[in-house]
Motif scaffolding. Structure first.
Motif, PDB file in Angstrom:
ATOM      1  N   VAL A 350       0.855  -1.187   0.000  1.00 12.08           N
ATOM      2  CA  VAL A 350       0.000   0.000   0.000  1.00 12.08           C
ATOM      3  C   VAL A 350       0.893   1.240   0.000  1.00 12.08           C
ATOM      4  O   VAL A 350       1.514   1.592   1.006  1.00 12.08           O
ATOM      5  CB  VAL A 350      -0.944   0.014   1.214  1.00 12.08           C
ATOM      6  CG1 VAL A 350      -1.764   1.303   1.241  1.00 12.08           C
ATOM      7  CG2 VAL A 350      -1.874  -1.205   1.170  1.00 12.08           C
ATOM      8  N   ALA A 351       0.954   1.903  -1.157  1.00  8.93           N
ATOM      9  CA  ALA A 351       1.831   3.060  -1.299  1.00  8.93           C
ATOM     10  C   ALA A 351       1.193   4.329  -0.771  1.00  8.93           C
ATOM     11  O   ALA A 351       1.869   5.183  -0.189  1.00  8.93           O
ATOM     12  CB  ALA A 351       2.206   3.254  -2.769  1.00  8.93           C
ATOM     13  N   GLU A 352      -0.116   4.467  -0.981  1.00  7.54           N
ATOM     14  CA  GLU A 352      -0.793   5.695  -0.583  1.00  7.54           C
ATOM     15  C   GLU A 352      -2.295   5.433  -0.486  1.00  7.54           C
ATOM     16  O   GLU A 352      -2.870   4.733  -1.317  1.00  7.54           O
ATOM     17  CB  GLU A 352      -0.524   6.800  -1.618  1.00  7.54           C
ATOM     18  CG  GLU A 352      -1.121   8.143  -1.258  1.00  7.54           C
ATOM     19  CD  GLU A 352      -0.735   9.244  -2.231  1.00  7.54           C
ATOM     20  OE1 GLU A 352      -0.166  10.262  -1.790  1.00  7.54           O
ATOM     21  OE2 GLU A 352      -1.018   9.088  -3.446  1.00  7.54           O
ATOM     22  N   ILE A 353      -2.905   6.003   0.538  1.00  6.29           N
ATOM     23  CA  ILE A 353      -4.365   6.034   0.639  1.00  6.29           C
ATOM     24  C   ILE A 353      -4.759   7.499   0.624  1.00  6.29           C
ATOM     25  O   ILE A 353      -4.303   8.283   1.464  1.00  6.29           O
ATOM     26  CB  ILE A 353      -4.859   5.328   1.911  1.00  6.29           C
ATOM     27  CG1 ILE A 353      -4.447   3.855   1.883  1.00  6.29           C
ATOM     28  CG2 ILE A 353      -6.375   5.447   2.032  1.00  6.29           C
ATOM     29  CD1 ILE A 353      -4.888   3.068   3.101  1.00  6.29           C
ATOM     30  N   ARG A 354      -5.593   7.888  -0.325  1.00  4.96           N
ATOM     31  CA  ARG A 354      -5.853   9.311  -0.553  1.00  4.96           C
ATOM     32  C   ARG A 354      -7.329   9.532  -0.862  1.00  4.96           C
ATOM     33  O   ARG A 354      -8.096   8.599  -1.051  1.00  4.96           O
ATOM     34  CB  ARG A 354      -4.984   9.809  -1.706  1.00  4.96           C
ATOM     35  CG  ARG A 354      -5.187   9.005  -2.985  1.00  4.96           C
ATOM     36  CD  ARG A 354      -4.276   9.464  -4.102  1.00  4.96           C
ATOM     37  NE  ARG A 354      -4.444   8.631  -5.292  1.00  4.96           N
ATOM     38  CZ  ARG A 354      -3.514   7.846  -5.815  1.00  4.96           C
ATOM     39  NH1 ARG A 354      -2.317   7.751  -5.249  1.00  4.96           N
ATOM     40  NH2 ARG A 354      -3.755   7.132  -6.909  1.00  4.96           N
ATOM     41  N   GLY A 355      -7.685  10.800  -0.965  1.00  2.00           N
ATOM     42  CA  GLY A 355      -9.043  11.165  -1.330  1.00  2.00           C
ATOM     43  C   GLY A 355      -9.660  12.091  -0.308  1.00  2.00           C
ATOM     44  O   GLY A 355      -8.999  12.602   0.613  1.00  2.00           O
ATOM     45  N   LYS A 356     -10.957  12.312  -0.472  1.00  2.00           N
ATOM     46  CA  LYS A 356     -11.730  13.147   0.450  1.00  2.00           C
ATOM     47  C   LYS A 356     -13.128  12.575   0.533  1.00  2.00           C
ATOM     48  O   LYS A 356     -13.674  12.091  -0.462  1.00  2.00           O
ATOM     49  CB  LYS A 356     -11.819  14.594  -0.055  1.00  2.00           C
ATOM     50  CG  LYS A 356     -10.529  15.373  -0.039  1.00  2.00           C
ATOM     51  CD  LYS A 356     -10.777  16.797  -0.515  1.00  2.00           C
ATOM     52  CE  LYS A 356      -9.492  17.630  -0.460  1.00  2.00           C
ATOM     53  NZ  LYS A 356      -9.749  19.039  -0.876  1.00  2.00           N
ATOM     54  N   GLY A 357     -13.739  12.685   1.716  1.00  2.00           N
ATOM     55  CA  GLY A 357     -15.103  12.216   1.868  1.00  2.00           C
ATOM     56  C   GLY A 357     -15.234  10.760   1.465  1.00  2.00           C
ATOM     57  O   GLY A 357     -14.374   9.927   1.772  1.00  2.00           O
ATOM     58  N   LEU A 358     -16.309  10.462   0.753  1.00  2.00           N
ATOM     59  CA  LEU A 358     -16.530   9.091   0.283  1.00  2.00           C
ATOM     60  C   LEU A 358     -16.016   8.936  -1.141  1.00  2.00           C
ATOM     61  O   LEU A 358     -16.724   8.529  -2.062  1.00  2.00           O
ATOM     62  CB  LEU A 358     -18.009   8.734   0.412  1.00  2.00           C
ATOM     63  CG  LEU A 358     -18.450   8.508   1.863  1.00  2.00           C
ATOM     64  CD1 LEU A 358     -19.955   8.358   1.969  1.00  2.00           C
ATOM     65  CD2 LEU A 358     -17.730   7.296   2.487  1.00  2.00           C
ATOM     66  N   MET A 359     -14.751   9.262  -1.300  1.00  2.00           N
ATOM     67  CA  MET A 359     -14.037   9.169  -2.574  1.00  2.00           C
ATOM     68  C   MET A 359     -12.597   8.822  -2.222  1.00  2.00           C
ATOM     69  O   MET A 359     -11.754   9.700  -2.031  1.00  2.00           O
ATOM     70  CB  MET A 359     -14.137  10.500  -3.318  1.00  2.00           C
ATOM     71  CG  MET A 359     -13.689  10.475  -4.756  1.00  2.00           C
ATOM     72  SD  MET A 359     -14.050  12.059  -5.569  1.00  2.00           S
ATOM     73  CE  MET A 359     -13.624  11.614  -7.255  1.00  2.00           C
ATOM     74  N   ILE A 360     -12.316   7.529  -2.092  1.00  2.00           N
ATOM     75  CA  ILE A 360     -11.059   7.066  -1.503  1.00  2.00           C
ATOM     76  C   ILE A 360     -10.325   6.150  -2.475  1.00  2.00           C
ATOM     77  O   ILE A 360     -10.912   5.218  -3.045  1.00  2.00           O
ATOM     78  CB  ILE A 360     -11.344   6.309  -0.183  1.00  2.00           C
ATOM     79  CG1 ILE A 360     -12.034   7.236   0.819  1.00  2.00           C
ATOM     80  CG2 ILE A 360     -10.060   5.732   0.400  1.00  2.00           C
ATOM     81  CD1 ILE A 360     -12.565   6.521   2.051  1.00  2.00           C
ATOM     82  N   GLY A 361      -9.037   6.404  -2.651  1.00  2.00           N
ATOM     83  CA  GLY A 361      -8.196   5.584  -3.510  1.00  2.00           C
ATOM     84  C   GLY A 361      -7.067   4.937  -2.724  1.00  2.00           C
ATOM     85  O   GLY A 361      -6.493   5.564  -1.827  1.00  2.00           O
ATOM     86  N   ILE A 362      -6.755   3.690  -3.059  1.00  2.00           N
ATOM     87  CA  ILE A 362      -5.645   2.957  -2.424  1.00  2.00           C
ATOM     88  C   ILE A 362      -4.692   2.528  -3.525  1.00  2.00           C
ATOM     89  O   ILE A 362      -5.001   1.643  -4.326  1.00  2.00           O
ATOM     90  CB  ILE A 362      -6.149   1.725  -1.649  1.00  2.00           C
ATOM     91  CG1 ILE A 362      -7.205   2.124  -0.607  1.00  2.00           C
ATOM     92  CG2 ILE A 362      -4.983   0.992  -0.999  1.00  2.00           C
ATOM     93  CD1 ILE A 362      -7.844   0.947   0.110  1.00  2.00           C
ATOM     94  N   GLU A 363      -3.513   3.150  -3.592  1.00  2.00           N
ATOM     95  CA  GLU A 363      -2.544   2.836  -4.649  1.00  2.00           C
ATOM     96  C   GLU A 363      -1.661   1.675  -4.219  1.00  2.00           C
ATOM     97  O   GLU A 363      -1.033   1.704  -3.150  1.00  2.00           O
ATOM     98  CB  GLU A 363      -1.685   4.057  -4.985  1.00  2.00           C
ATOM     99  CG  GLU A 363      -0.619   3.764  -6.009  1.00  2.00           C
ATOM    100  CD  GLU A 363      -0.499   4.812  -7.093  1.00  2.00           C
ATOM    101  OE1 GLU A 363       0.368   4.634  -7.974  1.00  2.00           O
ATOM    102  OE2 GLU A 363      -1.244   5.804  -7.066  1.00  2.00           O
ATOM    103  N   LEU A 364      -1.597   0.653  -5.074  1.00  2.00           N
ATOM    104  CA  LEU A 364      -0.848  -0.561  -4.769  1.00  2.00           C
ATOM    105  C   LEU A 364       0.411  -0.640  -5.633  1.00  2.00           C
ATOM    106  O   LEU A 364       0.376  -0.354  -6.836  1.00  2.00           O
ATOM    107  CB  LEU A 364      -1.718  -1.794  -5.000  1.00  2.00           C
ATOM    108  CG  LEU A 364      -3.017  -1.847  -4.196  1.00  2.00           C
ATOM    109  CD1 LEU A 364      -3.770  -3.139  -4.487  1.00  2.00           C
ATOM    110  CD2 LEU A 364      -2.752  -1.706  -2.706  1.00  2.00           C
TER     111      LEU A 364
END
Length: 429
Positions: A350-364
Motif C-alpha cells: 500500500v503506497a498511498e491512501i488518498r481522497g476526500k469524503g466518500l471518494m477514496i483511492g488505495i494505490e498498490l
C-alpha cells in the motif's frame, strides 16, 4: 449452465470485446436496496462503488422511485422543443447551487456529452481550439473528450478536433515534484503551466479543464489551492476554466458541495453527471449566461433533460440536501480514510491512501518499490467480492482500488467494508 456464465456467453456474442467487465467470472446485479445489491445467482454484497459513483443516495431510494413512477404515468418524453416543467425546476435548483452567479444550465445524457458541450462553449467564445488539460485526466469516451484525456489506457486514437497540451498537478504520487511540500509543489506546477503556455501554444488558448480529484485516474488528489494558483495564470491570459465535477459534485468530497471549492476558484463552466441521477441518464453543463448563450446555431436535445430523468434527479437532489449527505460523506469518509490508513500501515504493497469524503483511492505497488502493481489490484477486488463487498479499480496503471459508495453509507457499513478490504489486501500481501 449457471446464470452468470450464460449471460457472459451471450454478452460476448453481441457486445464489443473492448467493453470492460470486472472479475474473472463477471456478475450481473439484479436487485438493490440502500447500500446493498444482489446478483443474478442470489449473492448479496455491500456496494462500495455505486455503479462508478453514480448511485449517489441509495439503491431503490423510495423518493426517487416514486418520482419516476409518477412521471412515467404522465409522460416519458417530449424533447426540448417543448417546455418541460421538471427540467426547468431542476435547472433552477442547480443554478441556485452553482458556484457562479446567474448560472444557466443545459442538460445532456452523459458526462462525455457534457464535456463536449463545455469545449464547444469555450472554443466558440475564444475562437480557438487550443485546450489545456491535466496529465492522468479522464473526461469521457467521445471523440473530443478522448482527445483531452491524459491517460493512455483510455485514449483509443491520437486524432482529435482539439489541440491539447498537458500540464502537471493532478497526480502527485508519481509527479517529478512529489517530494516538495504543498506550497513548493503548487509553485512548481504553476511554473510548468506558465512554461507550457509560453512554449507549446499559440497564446490564444480556449480553456483549461480539470477534475478537482481525478476519478478514473485513481482518485488522485492534489493539494488544496493548486487550482486557485493556476487560475491566476489563466486569468492573465484570458483562458476559461472548466471544472469537471462528474465524480466530485453534489457533496461527495464532504468538505464542499463542488470539488473545485477546495481551491477557492469560481469556474467559468462546470460539468456534472453520475450522482445527480442516482442511476438515471442525466448530465449537464452550468455556465455564466454570456458563455451559455454564445452558441449561434440552432440546437435541441432529444433526450437531454427528459421529463423522467429530471423528475427522478430532482427528488434525488432534494433528498441529498435535506438529509445532509455531504456531512455524512465528511464524517463516514473521514472515518474510512483514517481507519484504512491505520489498519494497512504495515503493508508494503500500500503506497498511498488518498481522497476526500466518500471518494477514496488505495494505490498498490510491488513491495519495496514505486512500481505499480495492477495484478494486486485485480486480486484485491476479487478477494473483496468474495467477502461480500464491491469496490472498483483504476489509476494510470490500473493499480488503484477505488471506493465510492452511496453517500448514505453508515459507519457500521463502513467498518464492514474496511474489514473486507483489509483482509483482501492481506490476502495478496
Amino acid at each position: 449452465m449457471a446464470k452468470h456464465a450464460d449471460l457472459l456467453a451471450r454478452h460476448k456474442a453481441v457486445l464489443p470485446d473492448w467493453l470492460a467487465l470486472y472479475y474473472d467470472e463477471p456478475i450481473a446485479l439484479e436487485h438493490g436496496s440502500g447500500r446493498h445489491v444482489t446478483d443474478a445467482e442470489g449473492n448479496a454484497y455491500l456496494d462500495l462503488f455505486g455503479g462508478i459513483l453514480t448511485t449517489m443516495t441509495a439503491h431503490a431510494l423510495p423518493q426517487v422511485v416514486e418520482a419516476v413512477r409518477a412521471q412515467a404515468g404522465r409522460l416519458l418524453h417530449s424533447s426540448t422543443l417543448y417546455l418541460i416543467e421538471p427540467q426547468i425546476e431542476l435547472a433552477e435548483e442547480i443554478a441556485r447551487l452553482a458556484p457562479m452567479d446567474e448560472a444557466k444550465v443545459f442538460f445532456t445524457t452523459s458526462g462525455s456529452e457534457a464535456n463536449e458541450l463545455a469545449l464547444l462553449l469555450a472554443c466558440t467564445e475564444r475562437r480557438s481550439h487550443q485546450v489545456l488539460a491535466l496529465r492522468n485526466s479522464y473526461h469521457g469516451r467521445s471523440f473530443a473528450t478522448m482527445g483531452i484525456t491524459g491517460n493512455r489506457g483510455w485514449s483509443a486514437s491520437a486524432l482529435s478536433p482539439v489541440d491539447v497540451k498537458y500540464v502537471h498537478g493532478g497526480y502527485r504520487y508519481r509527479s517529478p515534484f512529489r517530494n516538495l511540500d504543498d506550497r513548493a509543489y503548487i509553485d512548481a506546477c504553476v511554473e510548468d503551466l506558465e512554461d507550457v503556455i509560453a512554449t507549446q501554444t499559440a497564446g490564444d488558448v480556449a480553456c483549461f479543464i480539470a477534475e478537482p480529484i481525478q476519478g478514473v485516474g485513481g482518485f488522485a488528489t492534489p493539494p488544496d489551492g493548486l487550482f486557485g494558483a493556476m487560475k491566476e495564470v489563466l486569468d492573465r491570459h484570458g483562458i476559461l476554466y472548466i471544472t469537471d465535477e462528474v465524480q466530485t459534485g453534489w457533496g461527495r468530497t464532504g468538505e464542499h458541495f463542488w470539488g473545485i471549492q477546495a481551491h477557492a476558484v469560481t469556474p467559468d463552466i462546470l460539468t456534472f453527471a453520475k450522482g445527480i441521477g442516482n442511476g438515471l441518464t442525466i448530465a449537464g453543463v452550468v455556465a455564466r449566461p454570456a458563455l451559455m448563450d454564445a452558441v449561434t446555431a440552432n440546437s435541441i436535445s432529444t433526450f437531454g433533460g427528459n421529463p423522467l430523468s429530471c423528475a427522478g434527479a430532482l427528488a434525488n437532489l432534494r433528498y441529498a440536501l435535506e438529509h445532509d449527505l455531504q456531512g455524512n460523506a465528511r464524517r463516514v469518509g473521514g472515518h474510512m480514510l483514517t481507519t484504512l490508513r491505520e489498519r494497512t500501515a504495515d503493508l508494503p504493497s500500500v503506497a498511498e491512501i488518498r481522497g476526500k469524503g466518500l471518494m477514496i483511492g488505495i494505490e498498490l505497488v510491488r513491495p519495496g518499490t514505486r512500481e505499480p502493481d495492477p495484478a494486486a489490484a485485480a486480486r484485491a477486488i476479487e478477494a473483496a467480492r468474495e467477502r461480500g463487498v464491491l469496490i472498483g479499480k483504476g489509476g494510470l496503471y490500473n493499480n488503484v482500488l477505488r471506493i465510492g459508495p452511496p453517500l448514505t453509507l453508515t459507519r457500521d457499513e463502513a467498518d464492514q467494508g474496511i474489514a473486507a478490504i483489509e483482509a483482501a489486501l492481506r490476502d495478496g500481501a
